[in-house]
Design a protein around this motif. Structure first.
Motif, PDB file in Angstrom:
ATOM      1  N   LEU A 144      28.447  -8.681  33.925  1.00  0.00           N
ATOM      2  CA  LEU A 144      28.847  -9.482  32.507  1.00  0.00           C
ATOM      3  C   LEU A 144      30.206  -9.050  32.104  1.00  0.00           C
ATOM      4  CD1 LEU A 144      25.581  -9.271  30.550  1.00  0.00           C
ATOM      5  CD2 LEU A 144      26.565 -11.287  31.751  1.00  0.00           C
ATOM      6  N   THR A 145      30.659  -7.692  32.146  1.00  0.00           N
ATOM      7  CA  THR A 145      31.958  -7.113  31.734  1.00  0.00           C
ATOM      8  C   THR A 145      32.857  -7.719  32.524  1.00  0.00           C
ATOM      9  OG1 THR A 145      31.331  -5.273  30.574  1.00  0.00           O
ATOM     10  CG2 THR A 145      33.504  -5.139  31.611  1.00  0.00           C
ATOM     11  N   TRP A 146      32.380  -7.706  33.910  1.00  0.00           N
ATOM     12  CA  TRP A 146      33.650  -8.017  34.698  1.00  0.00           C
ATOM     13  C   TRP A 146      33.812  -9.549  34.603  1.00  0.00           C
ATOM     14  CZ3 TRP A 146      32.675 -12.048  38.640  1.00  0.00           C
ATOM     15  CH2 TRP A 146      33.873 -12.285  39.689  1.00  0.00           C
ATOM     16  N   ALA A 147      32.870 -10.470  34.421  1.00  0.00           N
ATOM     17  CA  ALA A 147      33.203 -11.711  34.161  1.00  0.00           C
ATOM     18  C   ALA A 147      33.871 -12.194  32.716  1.00  0.00           C
ATOM     19  CB  ALA A 147      31.480 -12.488  34.091  1.00  0.00           C
ATOM     20  N   LEU A 148      33.527 -11.285  31.858  1.00  0.00           N
ATOM     21  CA  LEU A 148      34.643 -11.400  30.725  1.00  0.00           C
ATOM     22  C   LEU A 148      36.374 -11.060  31.013  1.00  0.00           C
ATOM     23  CD1 LEU A 148      32.225  -9.748  27.918  1.00  0.00           C
ATOM     24  CD2 LEU A 148      32.913 -12.315  27.873  1.00  0.00           C
ATOM     25  N   THR A 149      36.215 -10.110  31.827  1.00  0.00           N
ATOM     26  CA  THR A 149      37.632  -9.827  32.020  1.00  0.00           C
ATOM     27  C   THR A 149      38.290 -10.992  33.001  1.00  0.00           C
ATOM     28  OG1 THR A 149      37.125  -8.878  34.283  1.00  0.00           O
ATOM     29  CG2 THR A 149      37.254  -7.342  32.078  1.00  0.00           C
ATOM     30  N   ARG A 150      37.578 -11.736  33.294  1.00  0.00           N
ATOM     31  CA  ARG A 150      38.133 -12.960  34.121  1.00  0.00           C
ATOM     32  C   ARG A 150      38.584 -14.033  33.293  1.00  0.00           C
ATOM     33  NH1 ARG A 150      39.278 -13.870  39.209  1.00  0.00           N
ATOM     34  NH2 ARG A 150      37.940 -15.684  39.232  1.00  0.00           N
ATOM     35  N   HIS A 151      38.170 -13.971  31.904  1.00  0.00           N
ATOM     36  CA  HIS A 151      38.604 -15.186  31.024  1.00  0.00           C
ATOM     37  C   HIS A 151      39.855 -14.519  30.233  1.00  0.00           C
ATOM     38  CE1 HIS A 151      34.542 -16.263  32.038  1.00  0.00           C
ATOM     39  NE2 HIS A 151      34.790 -17.482  31.437  1.00  0.00           N
ATOM     40  N   PRO A 152      40.407 -15.548  29.569  1.00  0.00           N
ATOM     41  CA  PRO A 152      41.674 -15.106  28.988  1.00  0.00           C
ATOM     42  C   PRO A 152      41.558 -14.211  27.670  1.00  0.00           C
ATOM     43  CG  PRO A 152      41.730 -17.487  29.566  1.00  0.00           C
ATOM     44  CD  PRO A 152      40.344 -16.973  29.904  1.00  0.00           C
ATOM     45  N   VAL A 153      42.295 -13.194  27.604  1.00  0.00           N
ATOM     46  CA  VAL A 153      41.980 -12.365  26.509  1.00  0.00           C
ATOM     47  C   VAL A 153      42.051 -12.998  25.019  1.00  0.00           C
ATOM     48  CG1 VAL A 153      43.262 -10.392  25.212  1.00  0.00           C
ATOM     49  CG2 VAL A 153      43.285 -10.527  27.588  1.00  0.00           C
ATOM     50  N   SER A 154      42.713 -14.127  24.878  1.00  0.00           N
ATOM     51  CA  SER A 154      42.733 -14.865  23.770  1.00  0.00           C
ATOM     52  C   SER A 154      41.334 -15.361  23.467  1.00  0.00           C
ATOM     53  CB  SER A 154      43.685 -15.872  23.634  1.00  0.00           C
ATOM     54  OG  SER A 154      43.477 -16.796  24.837  1.00  0.00           O
ATOM     55  N   MET A 155      40.422 -15.580  24.550  1.00  0.00           N
ATOM     56  CA  MET A 155      39.147 -16.134  24.128  1.00  0.00           C
ATOM     57  C   MET A 155      38.138 -15.162  23.996  1.00  0.00           C
ATOM     58  SD  MET A 155      39.136 -19.234  27.063  1.00  0.00           S
ATOM     59  CE  MET A 155      40.302 -20.448  27.144  1.00  0.00           C
TER      60      MET A 155
ATOM     61  N   ARG B 112      23.766  -3.198  16.225  1.00  0.00           N
ATOM     62  CA  ARG B 112      23.096  -2.979  17.631  1.00  0.00           C
ATOM     63  C   ARG B 112      24.157  -2.051  18.397  1.00  0.00           C
ATOM     64  NH1 ARG B 112      19.246  -6.029  20.738  1.00  0.00           N
ATOM     65  NH2 ARG B 112      19.268  -7.420  19.228  1.00  0.00           N
ATOM     66  N   ALA B 113      23.461  -0.746  18.784  1.00  0.00           N
ATOM     67  CA  ALA B 113      24.290   0.225  19.507  1.00  0.00           C
ATOM     68  C   ALA B 113      24.835  -0.455  20.962  1.00  0.00           C
ATOM     69  CB  ALA B 113      23.249   1.297  19.614  1.00  0.00           C
ATOM     70  N   GLN B 114      23.706  -0.956  21.463  1.00  0.00           N
ATOM     71  CA  GLN B 114      24.410  -1.550  23.075  1.00  0.00           C
ATOM     72  C   GLN B 114      25.385  -2.421  22.738  1.00  0.00           C
ATOM     73  OE1 GLN B 114      21.401  -2.212  26.056  1.00  0.00           O
ATOM     74  NE2 GLN B 114      22.459  -4.316  26.347  1.00  0.00           N
ATOM     75  N   ALA B 115      25.378  -3.375  21.688  1.00  0.00           N
ATOM     76  CA  ALA B 115      26.553  -4.400  21.393  1.00  0.00           C
ATOM     77  C   ALA B 115      27.786  -3.544  21.289  1.00  0.00           C
ATOM     78  CB  ALA B 115      26.312  -5.195  20.170  1.00  0.00           C
ATOM     79  N   ARG B 116      27.661  -2.432  20.526  1.00  0.00           N
ATOM     80  CA  ARG B 116      29.026  -1.833  20.342  1.00  0.00           C
ATOM     81  C   ARG B 116      29.539  -1.111  21.519  1.00  0.00           C
ATOM     82  NH1 ARG B 116      25.862   0.208  16.085  1.00  0.00           N
ATOM     83  NH2 ARG B 116      25.907   2.204  16.587  1.00  0.00           N
ATOM     84  N   SER B 117      28.315  -0.424  22.350  1.00  0.00           N
ATOM     85  CA  SER B 117      28.924   0.094  23.506  1.00  0.00           C
ATOM     86  C   SER B 117      29.478  -0.610  24.360  1.00  0.00           C
ATOM     87  CB  SER B 117      27.713   1.248  23.913  1.00  0.00           C
ATOM     88  OG  SER B 117      28.108   1.798  25.104  1.00  0.00           O
ATOM     89  N   GLN B 118      28.725  -1.771  24.633  1.00  0.00           N
ATOM     90  CA  GLN B 118      29.147  -2.760  26.043  1.00  0.00           C
ATOM     91  C   GLN B 118      30.593  -3.319  25.374  1.00  0.00           C
ATOM     92  OE1 GLN B 118      27.743  -2.443  28.556  1.00  0.00           O
ATOM     93  NE2 GLN B 118      28.946  -3.829  29.910  1.00  0.00           N
TER      94      GLN B 118
ATOM     95  N   SER C 246      37.823  -1.653  27.156  1.00  0.00           N
ATOM     96  CA  SER C 246      38.506  -0.705  28.195  1.00  0.00           C
ATOM     97  C   SER C 246      38.902  -1.181  29.444  1.00  0.00           C
ATOM     98  CB  SER C 246      37.674   0.690  28.264  1.00  0.00           C
ATOM     99  OG  SER C 246      36.699   0.458  28.873  1.00  0.00           O
ATOM    100  N   LYS C 247      38.138  -2.239  29.871  1.00  0.00           N
ATOM    101  CA  LYS C 247      38.484  -2.719  31.174  1.00  0.00           C
ATOM    102  C   LYS C 247      39.568  -3.902  30.956  1.00  0.00           C
ATOM    103  CE  LYS C 247      35.558  -0.527  33.652  1.00  0.00           C
ATOM    104  NZ  LYS C 247      36.139   0.488  34.714  1.00  0.00           N
ATOM    105  N   ILE C 248      39.396  -4.858  29.912  1.00  0.00           N
ATOM    106  CA  ILE C 248      40.632  -5.526  29.598  1.00  0.00           C
ATOM    107  C   ILE C 248      42.012  -4.792  29.420  1.00  0.00           C
ATOM    108  CG2 ILE C 248      41.234  -7.329  28.096  1.00  0.00           C
ATOM    109  CD1 ILE C 248      38.411  -7.878  27.749  1.00  0.00           C
ATOM    110  N   GLY C 249      41.823  -3.711  28.642  1.00  0.00           N
ATOM    111  CA  GLY C 249      43.217  -2.866  28.222  1.00  0.00           C
ATOM    112  C   GLY C 249      44.100  -3.384  27.453  1.00  0.00           C
ATOM    113  N   ASP C 250      43.872  -4.294  26.795  1.00  0.00           N
ATOM    114  CA  ASP C 250      44.881  -5.233  25.926  1.00  0.00           C
ATOM    115  C   ASP C 250      45.033  -4.169  24.659  1.00  0.00           C
ATOM    116  OD1 ASP C 250      46.083  -6.839  23.897  1.00  0.00           O
ATOM    117  OD2 ASP C 250      46.036  -8.103  25.600  1.00  0.00           O
TER     118      ASP C 250
END
Length: 223
Positions: A60-71, A84-90, A96-100
């Protein structure tokens, strides 16, 4: 006809993210990342908060990195404030993967010291990726305040984050080697060792540090 097919594929992929089988959710997340579509972003972020399978969350994280940062950025920044802790963590992991570095202001002291170890660890990793050069010393001090926290995995994550900042962490580590708490002193000594010798291995470094502390060492040799 092509538009209709694309819409059908999008609906199928979005439905796949809800499938009871983790293998199907993984496949759906892969499909979404392979063919990015703005319609997927909110659903991906929403799913990150509740997805139980680690491999699926990573996809899911990888899929998000494939979309424009603005989105992706606005939704992720909302999630780091979720109850929700998992929401914050993920969300932090994804940032961190997007790196912006636009996301840097969202890495607050509260997140760096979050009561949930997974959230804190994700915040530490995100922080060292996103921190501007001029903020590294302040971040080193914030991270050093967490020395001695948690079990081995948490301590290893913190040591790695500190070492990733480089020599700027040296003053904070020196101060921590004289802390009243022996767990803090040992963790600081182990992190000093890793800074000097990244190949030493955390297990070796922490056990060596515990012996030094038990014998009354203050870590002055780390100067």
């Amino acid at each position: 006809m092509t538009t209709t097919r694309q819409d059908t594929d999008a609906i199928r992929a979005l439905q796949g993210l809800e499938d009871g089988r983790s293998s199907m959710r993984l496949r759906a997340a892969l499909a979404v990342g392979t063919t990015p579509d703005p319609r997927f972003v909110d659903k991906l972020i929403e799913r990150c908060a509740i997805e139980p399978a680690f491999l699926v969350r990573d996809m899911l994280t990888w899929a998000l990195t494939r979309h424009p940062v603005s989105m992706t950025l606005p939704g992720l920044l909302r999630e780091v404030r979720s109850e929700r802790a998992q929401a914050r963590s993920q969300a932090l992991h994804t940032l961190s993967k997007i790196g912006d570095r636009q996301a840097w202001p969202a890495i607050t002291r509260a997140l760096l010291s979050d009561a949930d170890d997974e959230v804190a660890r994700s915040a530490w990793r995100a922080a060292v990726v996103l921190v501007p050069e001029g903020e590294k010393s302040a971040l080193a001090a914030e991270l050093a305040a967490q020395l001695g926290r948690g079990g081995r995995e948490t301590q290893l994550s913190l040591s790695r984050a500190l070492v990733a900042l480089g020599e700027v962490i040296a003053p904070a580590l020196r101060a921590a080697t004289t802390a009243p708490d022996p767990l803090v002193r040992a963790h600081a000594l182990a992190t000093q060792r890793l800074l000097r010798d990244p190949d030493a291995g955390f297990e070796f470094a922490i056990e060596e540090a515990k012996r030094v502390v038990a014998l009354g060492g203050s870590g002055r040799e780390g100067r």
